[in-house]
Design an enzyme around this catalytic site. Structure first.
Site, PDB file in Angstrom:
ATOM      1  N   ASN A 135       0.859  -1.186   0.000  1.00 33.70           N
ATOM      2  CA  ASN A 135       0.000   0.000   0.000  1.00 33.70           C
ATOM      3  C   ASN A 135       0.893   1.232   0.000  1.00 33.70           C
ATOM      4  OD1 ASN A 135      -1.822   2.022   0.432  1.00 33.70           O
ATOM      5  ND2 ASN A 135      -2.514   1.310   2.444  1.00 33.70           N
TER       6      ASN A 135
ATOM      7  N   LYS B 192       0.052   4.221  -0.261  1.00 32.31           N
ATOM      8  CA  LYS B 192      -0.633   5.359   0.377  1.00 32.31           C
ATOM      9  C   LYS B 192      -0.491   6.617  -0.495  1.00 32.31           C
ATOM     10  CE  LYS B 192      -0.286   3.023   4.765  1.00 32.31           C
ATOM     11  NZ  LYS B 192      -0.250   3.067   6.202  1.00 32.31           N
TER      12      LYS B 192
ATOM     13  N   HIS C 211      -9.474   0.877   5.019  1.00 28.81           N
ATOM     14  CA  HIS C 211      -8.195   1.103   5.702  1.00 28.81           C
ATOM     15  C   HIS C 211      -8.430   1.992   6.922  1.00 28.81           C
ATOM     16  CE1 HIS C 211      -4.140   2.346   6.598  1.00 28.81           C
ATOM     17  NE2 HIS C 211      -3.743   1.283   5.919  1.00 28.81           N
TER      18      HIS C 211
ATOM     19  N   GLU D  43      -6.848   4.378   8.088  1.00 29.56           N
ATOM     20  CA  GLU D  43      -6.666   5.820   7.867  1.00 29.56           C
ATOM     21  C   GLU D  43      -7.958   6.443   7.324  1.00 29.56           C
ATOM     22  OE1 GLU D  43      -3.068   5.319   5.599  1.00 29.56           O
ATOM     23  OE2 GLU D  43      -2.052   4.764   7.459  1.00 29.56           O
TER      24      GLU D  43
ATOM     25  N   GLU E 298      -5.077  -5.152  10.588  1.00 31.30           N
ATOM     26  CA  GLU E 298      -4.064  -4.112  10.775  1.00 31.30           C
ATOM     27  C   GLU E 298      -4.323  -3.375  12.085  1.00 31.30           C
ATOM     28  OE1 GLU E 298      -2.310  -2.933   6.710  1.00 31.30           O
ATOM     29  OE2 GLU E 298      -3.983  -1.624   7.106  1.00 31.30           O
TER      30      GLU E 298
ATOM     31  N   GLY F 266       2.657   2.237  10.740  1.00 25.59           N
ATOM     32  CA  GLY F 266       3.587   3.357  10.560  1.00 25.59           C
ATOM     33  C   GLY F 266       4.316   3.752  11.828  1.00 25.59           C
TER      34      GLY F 266
ATOM     35  N   SER G 231       3.733  -2.108  10.289  1.00 25.76           N
ATOM     36  CA  SER G 231       5.188  -2.118  10.484  1.00 25.76           C
ATOM     37  C   SER G 231       5.863  -3.424  10.064  1.00 25.76           C
ATOM     38  CB  SER G 231       5.548  -1.758  11.935  1.00 25.76           C
ATOM     39  OG  SER G 231       5.120  -0.433  12.214  1.00 25.76           O
TER      40      SER G 231
HETATM   41  O1  LIG Z   1      -1.794  -0.648   4.604  1.00 23.84           O
HETATM   42  C1  LIG Z   1      -0.723  -0.773   5.208  1.00 23.84           C
HETATM   43  C2  LIG Z   1      -0.643  -0.500   6.612  1.00 23.84           C
HETATM   44  O2  LIG Z   1      -1.265   0.694   6.946  1.00 23.84           O
HETATM   45  C3  LIG Z   1       0.710  -0.696   7.225  1.00 23.84           C
HETATM   46  O3  LIG Z   1       1.535   0.432   7.079  1.00 23.84           O
HETATM   47  P1  LIG Z   1       3.043   0.334   7.614  1.00 23.84           P
HETATM   48  O4  LIG Z   1       3.623  -0.925   7.017  1.00 23.84           O
HETATM   49  O5  LIG Z   1       3.706   1.570   7.110  1.00 23.84           O
HETATM   50  O6  LIG Z   1       2.957   0.236   9.093  1.00 23.84           O
END
Ligand SMILES: O=C[C@H](O)COP(=O)(O)O
Length: 254
Positions: free
Chosen positions: A10, A12, A96, A98, A166, A172, A212
């Site tokens: 992803n 983002k 997601h 977010e 997640e 993150g 993460s």
């Molecule tokens: O969609 C992916 C997740 O939000 C994980 O993000 P991350 O690997 O940066 O923690």
């Protein structure tokens, strides 16, 4: 029923077209197991979908990061599932955290989106997960079950759904769930699907972990029996994403 390991990247809201081209070139050069061992899907921002679809190796696929809840029309700024299908985009990420937290998407709204996207022929990575406060108050499974229930109430055929667990506190933050923490929720989620959907859906639906994930922690996580892959954020923008894809080999040799 075998569950092919699934690794999603992803991206983002990141990247310029030059940076995106570089990431694609790195992925295209990567040596990874074959498609019967691992399914790889990357999710660039909307504006880069055609670029990535055209330049990406043919054994990797593309996902949008969101789509509108129903057919398109007077919904300024939205992109419909129909448009993604029209562009030949096979996958979409929905729910997601977010979007749930920042844009206020409710469980029901996400459930409606999943149902509509599936009805148009998209495959869906449906995200669920608890906040730190919810985990600390002992309500992780209630939260995850309520999020999954809103999808289950609207979806009959789960064959094109991948569930991404997640935990919000791990996204993150560099604070990855321990393999035992991930396994515990994945196993509970599978039990929930067995009790509330069907034994077949529980056995065949891939439940992937996100939060993460890195080249350093992916193998241990992949070794957990109910972890069927990953949804990777930050590390999917880096060459280590190839190492994360290779974690599928852990399952193959298990
Ligand atoms: O969609 C992916 C997740 O939000 C994980 O993000 P991350 O690997 O940066 O923690």
């Amino acid at each position: 029923m075998g569950r092919t390991f699934f690794v999603g990247g992803n991206w983002k809201c990141n990247g310029t077209s030059e940076e995106i081209k570089k990431i694609v070139a790195t992925l295209n050069a990567g040596q990874v197991p074959s498609q019967d061992v691992v399914e790889v899907v990357v999710s660039p921002p909307f504006v880069f979908l055609p670029l990535v679809k055209n330049e990406l190796r043919s054994d990797f696929h593309v996902a949008a990061q969101n789509c509108w809840v129903k057919k398109g029309g007077a919904f300024t700024g939205e992109v419909s599932a129909d448009m993604l299908v029209n562009l030949g985009i096979p996958w979409v990420i929905l729910g997601h955290s977010e979007r749930r937290a920042i844009l206020g998407e409710s469980n029901e709204f996400v459930g409606d989106k999943v149902a509509y996207a599936l009805s148009q022929g998209l495959k869906v990575i449906a995200c669920v997960g608890e906040t730190l406060e919810q985990r600390e108050s002992g309500s992780t499974m209630d939260v995850v079950a309520a999020q999954t229930k809103a999808i289950a109430e609207r979806v009959k055929d789960w064959s094109n759904v991948v569930v991404a667990y997640e935990p919000v506190w791990a996204i993150g933050t560099g604070k990855v769930a321990s393999p035992a923490q991930a396994q515990e929720v994945h196993a509970e989620l599978r039990k929930w699907l067995q009790a509330n959907v069907s034994a077949e859906v529980a056995a065949s639906t891939r439940i992937i972990y996100g939060g993460s994930v890195s080249g350093a922690n992916c193998k241990e996580l992949a070794g957990q029996p109910d972890v069927d892959g990953f949804l990777v954020g930050g590390a999917s923008l880096k060459p280590e994403f190839i190492d994360i894809i290779k974690a599928a080999e852990v399952k193959k040799s298990a």
